[in-house]
Design a protein around this motif. Sequence first.
Motif, PDB file in Angstrom:
ATOM      1  N   ASN A 168       0.854  -1.183   0.000  1.00 28.21           N
ATOM      2  CA  ASN A 168       0.000   0.000   0.000  1.00 28.21           C
ATOM      3  C   ASN A 168       0.895   1.241   0.000  1.00 28.21           C
ATOM      4  OD1 ASN A 168      -1.676   2.213   0.864  1.00 28.21           O
ATOM      5  ND2 ASN A 168      -3.155   0.729   1.677  1.00 28.21           N
ATOM      6  N   LYS A 169       1.003   1.886  -1.150  1.00 29.52           N
ATOM      7  CA  LYS A 169       1.922   3.029  -1.277  1.00 29.52           C
ATOM      8  C   LYS A 169       1.519   4.189  -0.366  1.00 29.52           C
ATOM      9  CE  LYS A 169       1.762   3.320  -5.871  1.00 29.52           C
ATOM     10  NZ  LYS A 169       2.123   3.740  -7.245  1.00 29.52           N
ATOM     11  N   LYS A 170       0.236   4.374  -0.155  1.00 30.21           N
ATOM     12  CA  LYS A 170      -0.217   5.475   0.704  1.00 30.21           C
ATOM     13  C   LYS A 170       0.181   5.229   2.156  1.00 30.21           C
ATOM     14  CE  LYS A 170      -4.185   8.410   1.756  1.00 30.21           C
ATOM     15  NZ  LYS A 170      -3.887   8.515   3.190  1.00 30.21           N
ATOM     16  N   LEU A 171      -0.015   3.992   2.634  1.00 30.30           N
ATOM     17  CA  LEU A 171       0.380   3.673   4.002  1.00 30.30           C
ATOM     18  C   LEU A 171       1.889   3.822   4.180  1.00 30.30           C
ATOM     19  CD1 LEU A 171      -1.799   0.559   4.970  1.00 30.30           C
ATOM     20  CD2 LEU A 171      -1.943   2.881   5.888  1.00 30.30           C
ATOM     21  N   PHE A 172       2.645   3.427   3.182  1.00 28.21           N
ATOM     22  CA  PHE A 172       4.094   3.593   3.246  1.00 28.21           C
ATOM     23  C   PHE A 172       4.451   5.078   3.305  1.00 28.21           C
ATOM     24  CE2 PHE A 172       4.660  -0.755   2.936  1.00 28.21           C
ATOM     25  CZ  PHE A 172       5.980  -1.137   2.759  1.00 28.21           C
ATOM     26  N   SER A 173       3.845   5.862   2.444  1.00 32.78           N
ATOM     27  CA  SER A 173       4.140   7.293   2.393  1.00 32.78           C
ATOM     28  C   SER A 173       3.721   7.997   3.684  1.00 32.78           C
ATOM     29  CB  SER A 173       3.414   7.917   1.201  1.00 32.78           C
ATOM     30  OG  SER A 173       3.625   9.310   1.152  1.00 32.78           O
ATOM     31  N   ASP A 174       2.539   7.664   4.184  1.00 30.36           N
ATOM     32  CA  ASP A 174       2.034   8.296   5.412  1.00 30.36           C
ATOM     33  C   ASP A 174       2.927   8.012   6.605  1.00 30.36           C
ATOM     34  OD1 ASP A 174      -0.092   9.270   3.977  1.00 30.36           O
ATOM     35  OD2 ASP A 174      -1.550   7.814   4.737  1.00 30.36           O
ATOM     36  N   LYS A 196       2.774   2.129  14.697  1.00 32.39           N
ATOM     37  CA  LYS A 196       1.787   3.151  14.319  1.00 32.39           C
ATOM     38  C   LYS A 196       0.373   2.573  14.255  1.00 32.39           C
ATOM     39  CE  LYS A 196       4.818   6.460  13.580  1.00 32.39           C
ATOM     40  NZ  LYS A 196       4.827   7.739  14.338  1.00 32.39           N
ATOM     41  N   GLY A 197       0.225   1.308  14.660  1.00 30.41           N
ATOM     42  CA  GLY A 197      -1.092   0.687  14.652  1.00 30.41           C
ATOM     43  C   GLY A 197      -1.511   0.138  13.305  1.00 30.41           C
ATOM     44  N   VAL A 198      -0.548  -0.053  12.398  1.00 32.29           N
ATOM     45  CA  VAL A 198      -0.839  -0.593  11.072  1.00 32.29           C
ATOM     46  C   VAL A 198      -0.327  -2.033  10.993  1.00 32.29           C
ATOM     47  CG1 VAL A 198      -0.440  -0.366   8.592  1.00 32.29           C
ATOM     48  CG2 VAL A 198      -0.637   1.692  10.015  1.00 32.29           C
ATOM     49  N   GLN A 199      -1.190  -2.972  10.627  1.00 37.29           N
ATOM     50  CA  GLN A 199      -0.769  -4.360  10.473  1.00 37.29           C
ATOM     51  C   GLN A 199       0.156  -4.461   9.272  1.00 37.29           C
ATOM     52  OE1 GLN A 199      -3.822  -7.445  10.812  1.00 37.29           O
ATOM     53  NE2 GLN A 199      -2.860  -8.587   9.146  1.00 37.29           N
ATOM     54  N   PRO A 200       1.380  -4.937   9.462  1.00 36.88           N
ATOM     55  CA  PRO A 200       2.334  -4.966   8.353  1.00 36.88           C
ATOM     56  C   PRO A 200       1.935  -5.907   7.209  1.00 36.88           C
ATOM     57  CG  PRO A 200       3.488  -5.017  10.440  1.00 36.88           C
ATOM     58  CD  PRO A 200       2.042  -5.238  10.742  1.00 36.88           C
ATOM     59  N   PHE A 201       1.533  -7.154   7.538  1.00 38.87           N
ATOM     60  CA  PHE A 201       1.267  -8.153   6.507  1.00 38.87           C
ATOM     61  C   PHE A 201      -0.142  -8.738   6.605  1.00 38.87           C
ATOM     62  CE2 PHE A 201       5.911  -8.394   6.795  1.00 38.87           C
ATOM     63  CZ  PHE A 201       6.281  -8.487   5.461  1.00 38.87           C
ATOM     64  N   SER A 202      -0.665  -9.064   5.441  1.00 40.71           N
ATOM     65  CA  SER A 202      -1.870  -9.881   5.356  1.00 40.71           C
ATOM     66  C   SER A 202      -1.442 -11.208   4.741  1.00 40.71           C
ATOM     67  CB  SER A 202      -2.913  -9.201   4.469  1.00 40.71           C
ATOM     68  OG  SER A 202      -4.041 -10.038   4.305  1.00 40.71           O
ATOM     69  N   ALA A 203      -1.941 -12.324   5.276  1.00 38.06           N
ATOM     70  CA  ALA A 203      -1.596 -13.635   4.730  1.00 38.06           C
ATOM     71  C   ALA A 203      -2.634 -14.655   5.157  1.00 38.06           C
ATOM     72  CB  ALA A 203      -0.209 -14.079   5.206  1.00 38.06           C
ATOM     73  N   ALA A 280      -4.023  -3.896   5.942  1.00 36.96           N
ATOM     74  CA  ALA A 280      -2.650  -4.406   6.042  1.00 36.96           C
ATOM     75  C   ALA A 280      -1.814  -3.700   4.978  1.00 36.96           C
ATOM     76  CB  ALA A 280      -2.608  -5.916   5.839  1.00 36.96           C
ATOM     77  N   ALA A 281      -0.556  -3.460   5.296  1.00 37.57           N
ATOM     78  CA  ALA A 281       0.294  -2.671   4.397  1.00 37.57           C
ATOM     79  C   ALA A 281       0.936  -3.494   3.290  1.00 37.57           C
ATOM     80  CB  ALA A 281       1.382  -1.970   5.201  1.00 37.57           C
ATOM     81  N   MET A 282       1.133  -4.791   3.520  1.00 44.51           N
ATOM     82  CA  MET A 282       1.826  -5.630   2.527  1.00 44.51           C
ATOM     83  C   MET A 282       1.119  -6.968   2.357  1.00 44.51           C
ATOM     84  SD  MET A 282       5.856  -4.897   3.482  1.00 44.51           S
ATOM     85  CE  MET A 282       5.614  -4.872   5.272  1.00 44.51           C
ATOM     86  N   PHE A 283       1.309  -7.547   1.185  1.00 47.81           N
ATOM     87  CA  PHE A 283       0.625  -8.792   0.843  1.00 47.81           C
ATOM     88  C   PHE A 283       1.496  -9.562  -0.139  1.00 47.81           C
ATOM     89  CE2 PHE A 283      -3.159 -10.718  -1.623  1.00 47.81           C
ATOM     90  CZ  PHE A 283      -3.354 -11.746  -0.713  1.00 47.81           C
TER      91      PHE A 283
END
Length: 438
Positions: A168-174, A196-203, A280-283
């Motif tokens: 997620n480019k927006k989550l990375f940028s934010d 920051k309260g963002v789940q890094p991975f979805s799997a 989640a930020a990455m997948f």
Amino acid sequence: MSPRMSRAHRARLSLFTAGTASLALLATACGGSGSGSSSAPKDFSYLSVTENTAVKTALTTLSKGACTKENKALPLKTETVPQASLDQKLQLLAGQDALPVQFAAGNAPALTNQLEGSGKIADLEKELKELGVLDQIEPAAVSTVKALYDGKLAVLPYEYNIEGIFYNKKLFSDNGLSEPATWDALVDASAKLESKGVQPFSASGQQGWPLTRLISGYLYRSLGPDALQKVADGKAALTDPEYVKAAEEVADLGKKGYFGKGLGSIDYDTAMNQFLNGKAAMFYMGSWALTNISDAGQNKIGVENVGFMPFPAVTGGKGAIDQYPSNVGLGITLARKSFDDRTADWTACIAKNYGATVLKDQGAISGFKVNADVKDANAVTTQVRDTIGASGQNVLWFEALFSTKATTISQTNAASLVSGSMAPQKFMQTVQDALTAR
């Protein structure tokens, strides 16, 4: 070019088992008493699987368009069987010396390898080279096919997928993050996102394989592209310290909570939705996910906010960051007996036109070059296509060379590894034991 019918073979008698299915095939000798010449095919018969309509649809389109001339000389005729019945059907037809002109290869590479070894499959590399169209297949796709089929170009890549990490480019940028190029940077980025309260991975822990592909990704980067081939050849074991290290690194991501809660109960669709809904930020996934990503109904974060990156490098490792795990789906091959001049004309036409047809009509990526100005659905699709075109050597996935038993054990225990209920050493030992027992 000499007439192709003179190249027909006399198949030798052979008995073999088809990979993990353990189904016997009696490959009887071809009819005839000396010349070994084959009878000309009456049509361009194509045996496919019921579940996959993409190839059938594209071939039908070609028969009415770019390959009209070839279709007039040798009309396309399709037949389908359920994928679960494919191997048995191929064995029956091979035993009767009645394989169709073109057919979906067996579910297990072992079956196709045996058909090739018994002279049932056309020498595709030789034929394509003679036709002047071998360069119409992307080098990365050739590399993947040969890795699966004992160094032979045994199937054509009507489908081609590479794997990597969608993010997620927006989550990375934010959160002030750039695309991580190393494993350490990926771990650091995950830590920052988590803080920051963002789940890094979805799997999907229920599927298991999205997790084990992280293990193989680490192995390929740390030990090189032959890491799992060495295991298959008995030159290394999953219990060797450097192999266990990969399982430890992935398990540590789970220990730190980077996959969220309830991983073992999350199925494929739920994992996909988590990422596409911004939870989640990455997948980690294959390029087949582009269909979901391009669907505005599913993708709530916006396709413009989806990036794609390779599995990161491991510092000091022997692998290269541009070696992408890849597959060719259910490959398609051609029978040696019926490969005459008209079959060759069809094959050349497919090589030149299939890539553009399937991309334009279905938004799908194949292993053939796109010889037309076809507009991609979005920038991330263009990025993936460019990546495929630039990649010369790809690698396989964790279970690609495993037996069915080892594959099942690996995938069913992956969530336990990442959730911490199974130690990395135990996980690798359990899978190695299954490999040794095959």
